[in-house]
Design a protein around this motif. Structure first.
Motif, PDB file in Angstrom:
ATOM      1  N   TYR A  50       0.823  -1.202   0.000  1.00 12.55           N
ATOM      2  CA  TYR A  50       0.000   0.000   0.000  1.00 12.55           C
ATOM      3  C   TYR A  50       0.867   1.266   0.000  1.00 12.55           C
ATOM      4  O   TYR A  50       0.637   2.183  -0.790  1.00 12.55           O
ATOM      5  CB  TYR A  50      -0.932   0.005   1.210  1.00 12.55           C
ATOM      6  CG  TYR A  50      -1.729   1.279   1.369  1.00 12.55           C
ATOM      7  CD1 TYR A  50      -2.824   1.543   0.557  1.00 12.55           C
ATOM      8  CD2 TYR A  50      -1.363   2.231   2.329  1.00 12.55           C
ATOM      9  CE1 TYR A  50      -3.549   2.723   0.693  1.00 12.55           C
ATOM     10  CE2 TYR A  50      -2.082   3.404   2.472  1.00 12.55           C
ATOM     11  CZ  TYR A  50      -3.172   3.653   1.658  1.00 12.55           C
ATOM     12  OH  TYR A  50      -3.881   4.821   1.794  1.00 12.55           O
ATOM     13  N   GLN A  51       1.858   1.296   0.873  1.00 11.41           N
ATOM     14  CA  GLN A  51       2.729   2.461   0.951  1.00 11.41           C
ATOM     15  C   GLN A  51       3.514   2.652  -0.340  1.00 11.41           C
ATOM     16  O   GLN A  51       3.725   3.782  -0.798  1.00 11.41           O
ATOM     17  CB  GLN A  51       3.681   2.347   2.151  1.00 11.41           C
ATOM     18  CG  GLN A  51       3.007   2.494   3.493  1.00 11.41           C
ATOM     19  CD  GLN A  51       2.298   3.829   3.648  1.00 11.41           C
ATOM     20  OE1 GLN A  51       2.752   4.857   3.140  1.00 11.41           O
ATOM     21  NE2 GLN A  51       1.176   3.828   4.349  1.00 11.41           N
ATOM     22  N   ARG A  52       3.944   1.547  -0.930  1.00 12.16           N
ATOM     23  CA  ARG A  52       4.682   1.640  -2.196  1.00 12.16           C
ATOM     24  C   ARG A  52       3.792   2.246  -3.286  1.00 12.16           C
ATOM     25  O   ARG A  52       4.227   3.105  -4.059  1.00 12.16           O
ATOM     26  CB  ARG A  52       5.186   0.256  -2.612  1.00 12.16           C
ATOM     27  CG  ARG A  52       6.009   0.289  -3.909  1.00 12.16           C
ATOM     28  CD  ARG A  52       6.667  -1.047  -4.186  1.00 12.16           C
ATOM     29  NE  ARG A  52       5.701  -2.124  -4.298  1.00 12.16           N
ATOM     30  CZ  ARG A  52       5.550  -3.089  -3.392  1.00 12.16           C
ATOM     31  NH1 ARG A  52       6.312  -3.111  -2.309  1.00 12.16           N
ATOM     32  NH2 ARG A  52       4.650  -4.045  -3.567  1.00 12.16           N
ATOM     33  N   GLU A  53       2.526   1.788  -3.343  1.00 10.30           N
ATOM     34  CA  GLU A  53       1.608   2.279  -4.367  1.00 10.30           C
ATOM     35  C   GLU A  53       1.226   3.732  -4.142  1.00 10.30           C
ATOM     36  O   GLU A  53       1.256   4.548  -5.069  1.00 10.30           O
ATOM     37  CB  GLU A  53       0.342   1.407  -4.385  1.00 10.30           C
ATOM     38  CG  GLU A  53       0.547  -0.002  -4.927  1.00 10.30           C
ATOM     39  CD  GLU A  53       0.883   0.012  -6.409  1.00 10.30           C
ATOM     40  OE1 GLU A  53       0.278   0.815  -7.149  1.00 10.30           O
ATOM     41  OE2 GLU A  53       1.759  -0.758  -6.827  1.00 10.30           O
ATOM     42  N   ILE A  54       0.862   4.064  -2.911  1.00 12.91           N
ATOM     43  CA  ILE A  54       0.381   5.423  -2.656  1.00 12.91           C
ATOM     44  C   ILE A  54       1.512   6.448  -2.727  1.00 12.91           C
ATOM     45  O   ILE A  54       1.290   7.601  -3.093  1.00 12.91           O
ATOM     46  CB  ILE A  54      -0.355   5.501  -1.288  1.00 12.91           C
ATOM     47  CG1 ILE A  54      -1.261   6.744  -1.265  1.00 12.91           C
ATOM     48  CG2 ILE A  54       0.628   5.523  -0.111  1.00 12.91           C
ATOM     49  CD1 ILE A  54      -2.222   6.788  -0.104  1.00 12.91           C
ATOM     50  N   ASN A  55       2.737   6.026  -2.419  1.00 16.14           N
ATOM     51  CA  ASN A  55       3.874   6.946  -2.482  1.00 16.14           C
ATOM     52  C   ASN A  55       4.163   7.418  -3.898  1.00 16.14           C
ATOM     53  O   ASN A  55       4.724   8.496  -4.097  1.00 16.14           O
ATOM     54  CB  ASN A  55       5.119   6.302  -1.866  1.00 16.14           C
ATOM     55  CG  ASN A  55       5.095   6.348  -0.351  1.00 16.14           C
ATOM     56  OD1 ASN A  55       4.374   7.151   0.249  1.00 16.14           O
ATOM     57  ND2 ASN A  55       5.870   5.483   0.291  1.00 16.14           N
ATOM     58  N   VAL A  56       3.803   6.605  -4.885  1.00 21.47           N
ATOM     59  CA  VAL A  56       3.962   7.031  -6.278  1.00 21.47           C
ATOM     60  C   VAL A  56       3.156   8.301  -6.516  1.00 21.47           C
ATOM     61  O   VAL A  56       3.628   9.253  -7.158  1.00 21.47           O
ATOM     62  CB  VAL A  56       3.508   5.918  -7.250  1.00 21.47           C
ATOM     63  CG1 VAL A  56       3.471   6.434  -8.686  1.00 21.47           C
ATOM     64  CG2 VAL A  56       4.437   4.714  -7.156  1.00 21.47           C
ATOM     65  N   TYR A  57       1.936   8.329  -5.992  1.00 17.92           N
ATOM     66  CA  TYR A  57       1.063   9.486  -6.182  1.00 17.92           C
ATOM     67  C   TYR A  57       1.419  10.633  -5.241  1.00 17.92           C
ATOM     68  O   TYR A  57       1.338  11.799  -5.627  1.00 17.92           O
ATOM     69  CB  TYR A  57      -0.398   9.076  -5.976  1.00 17.92           C
ATOM     70  CG  TYR A  57      -0.834   7.960  -6.898  1.00 17.92           C
ATOM     71  CD1 TYR A  57      -0.715   8.088  -8.276  1.00 17.92           C
ATOM     72  CD2 TYR A  57      -1.350   6.770  -6.396  1.00 17.92           C
ATOM     73  CE1 TYR A  57      -1.101   7.072  -9.130  1.00 17.92           C
ATOM     74  CE2 TYR A  57      -1.751   5.750  -7.237  1.00 17.92           C
ATOM     75  CZ  TYR A  57      -1.620   5.898  -8.604  1.00 17.92           C
ATOM     76  OH  TYR A  57      -2.007   4.895  -9.438  1.00 17.92           O
ATOM     77  N   LYS A  58       1.834  10.308  -4.044  1.00 22.04           N
ATOM     78  CA  LYS A  58       2.183  11.354  -3.078  1.00 22.04           C
ATOM     79  C   LYS A  58       3.431  12.120  -3.505  1.00 22.04           C
ATOM     80  O   LYS A  58       3.516  13.332  -3.323  1.00 22.04           O
ATOM     81  CB  LYS A  58       2.382  10.741  -1.680  1.00 22.04           C
ATOM     82  CG  LYS A  58       1.095  10.280  -1.026  1.00 22.04           C
ATOM     83  CD  LYS A  58       1.332   9.412   0.193  1.00 22.04           C
ATOM     84  CE  LYS A  58       1.944  10.151   1.342  1.00 22.04           C
ATOM     85  NZ  LYS A  58       2.021   9.314   2.567  1.00 22.04           N
ATOM     86  N   ASN A  59       4.396  11.422  -4.086  1.00 20.42           N
ATOM     87  CA  ASN A  59       5.693  12.036  -4.372  1.00 20.42           C
ATOM     88  C   ASN A  59       5.920  12.389  -5.838  1.00 20.42           C
ATOM     89  O   ASN A  59       7.014  12.835  -6.198  1.00 20.42           O
ATOM     90  CB  ASN A  59       6.811  11.108  -3.900  1.00 20.42           C
ATOM     91  CG  ASN A  59       6.830  10.963  -2.388  1.00 20.42           C
ATOM     92  OD1 ASN A  59       7.037  11.921  -1.660  1.00 20.42           O
ATOM     93  ND2 ASN A  59       6.593   9.743  -1.905  1.00 20.42           N
ATOM     94  N   ALA A  60       4.921  12.208  -6.682  1.00 23.47           N
ATOM     95  CA  ALA A  60       5.080  12.532  -8.099  1.00 23.47           C
ATOM     96  C   ALA A  60       5.474  13.997  -8.262  1.00 23.47           C
ATOM     97  O   ALA A  60       5.021  14.869  -7.522  1.00 23.47           O
ATOM     98  CB  ALA A  60       3.776  12.267  -8.845  1.00 23.47           C
ATOM     99  N   GLU A  61       6.333  14.255  -9.238  1.00 23.60           N
ATOM    100  CA  GLU A  61       6.741  15.635  -9.503  1.00 23.60           C
ATOM    101  C   GLU A  61       5.496  16.484  -9.800  1.00 23.60           C
ATOM    102  O   GLU A  61       5.343  17.592  -9.276  1.00 23.60           O
ATOM    103  CB  GLU A  61       7.727  15.662 -10.677  1.00 23.60           C
ATOM    104  CG  GLU A  61       8.446  16.974 -10.849  1.00 23.60           C
ATOM    105  CD  GLU A  61       9.562  16.884 -11.887  1.00 23.60           C
ATOM    106  OE1 GLU A  61      10.207  17.923 -12.122  1.00 23.60           O
ATOM    107  OE2 GLU A  61       9.792  15.801 -12.451  1.00 23.60           O
ATOM    108  N   VAL A  62       4.642  15.968 -10.656  1.00 26.50           N
ATOM    109  CA  VAL A  62       3.314  16.545 -10.910  1.00 26.50           C
ATOM    110  C   VAL A  62       2.337  15.378 -10.954  1.00 26.50           C
ATOM    111  O   VAL A  62       2.623  14.347 -11.553  1.00 26.50           O
ATOM    112  CB  VAL A  62       3.263  17.315 -12.250  1.00 26.50           C
ATOM    113  CG1 VAL A  62       1.868  17.890 -12.480  1.00 26.50           C
ATOM    114  CG2 VAL A  62       4.313  18.418 -12.289  1.00 26.50           C
TER     115      VAL A  62
END
Length: 247
Positions: free
Chosen positions: A157-169
């Motif tokens: 879950y953290q791996r998946e959601i971090n993609v969206y949380k940390n995206a440049e945009v």
């Protein structure tokens, strides 16, 4: 000695031949995604965010359609509202570098189905991608479903959601489309609250106007309004369906 010279000349020739035939997406890091810094250490190449974004687009299954959507192919002559939406979206793209690190660095495109919100949002994203600015595409319904399915596995879950949380945009398409659960709200709050405090830009398309987003969740709605305050596009009423105009 002669043999050593010949061997070195042969090695140099092979290296030159290799360099002349290989074409890298990024000549700076030769697609390794890392570069040597001035102090001798290694850091991420600027192209890394773009490569990650491209991989995410491929995984979404719509990358080719995504990349075809441009300002040049948007039909802004449908009515006055679509003209204003076009100009606001284009100005956002033009000013992005100047506003990207401030609080009001985001844009929201809201209105009914078929008014061209996604086309404009993707036009912005493609403009940024062309400048090597990484944009992660988050189709709301499928992404929220995947996140909810992985929530019992904390690491995944953290791996998946971090993609969206940390995206440049981050481009969120069709925010709060369909039935909305408490779990949906909690997940979106986690993503948007993180990006709000980190001043990370979001591009939002939604059928919900700002007042409706505030009714769904005041914390999410107020953060989005503050982030997008200078670039709020609201196309009210059904009007002409953009897709029916051959767009």
């Amino acid at each position: 000695m002669i043999e050593q010279v010949k061997k070195q000349e042969g090695q140099n020739y092979l290296e030159e031949l290799e360099n002349s035939t290989i074409r890298y997406k990024c000549d700076k890091c030769r697609d390794m995604l890392f570069i040597e810094l001035e102090d001798g250490s290694y850091g991420h190449c600027r192209c890394r965010a773009l490569r990650i974004a491209e991989e995410k687009l491929k995984a979404s299954g719509i990358s080719e359609e995504f990349r075809r959507m441009r300002f040049e192919t948007y039909n802004y002559e449908t009515n006055m509202q679509t003209m204003e939406a076009f100009l606001t979206a284009k100005n956002y793209s033009k000013n992005f570098e100047d506003i990207r690190v401030v609080r009001k660095n985001s844009i929201i495109l809201s209105g009914s189905v078929g008014v061209g919100k996604t086309h404009l949002a993707m036009s912005i994203a493609n403009t940024l991608l062309d400048r090597s600015i990484g944009v992660i595409y988050m189709p709301y319904r499928s992404s929220i479903t995947n996140l909810k399915q992985s929530i019992t596995d904390e690491e995944n879950y953290q791996r998946e959601i971090n993609v969206y949380k940390n995206a440049e945009v981050l481009l969120i398409d069709d925010l709060f489309k369909g039935r909305i659960t408490e779990s949906d709200i909690n997940i979106m709050y986690e993503i948007l609250d993180y990006r709000y405090f980190k001043c990370l830009p979001v591009i939002i398309t939604t059928e919900k106007l700002i007042d409706a987003l505030l009714d769904i969740d005041e914390a999410i709605g107020s953060r989005l309004y503050e982030m997008c305050k200078n670039y709020v596009i609201e196309i009210k009423g059904k009007g002409l369906n953009y897709r029916m105009q051959g767009a």
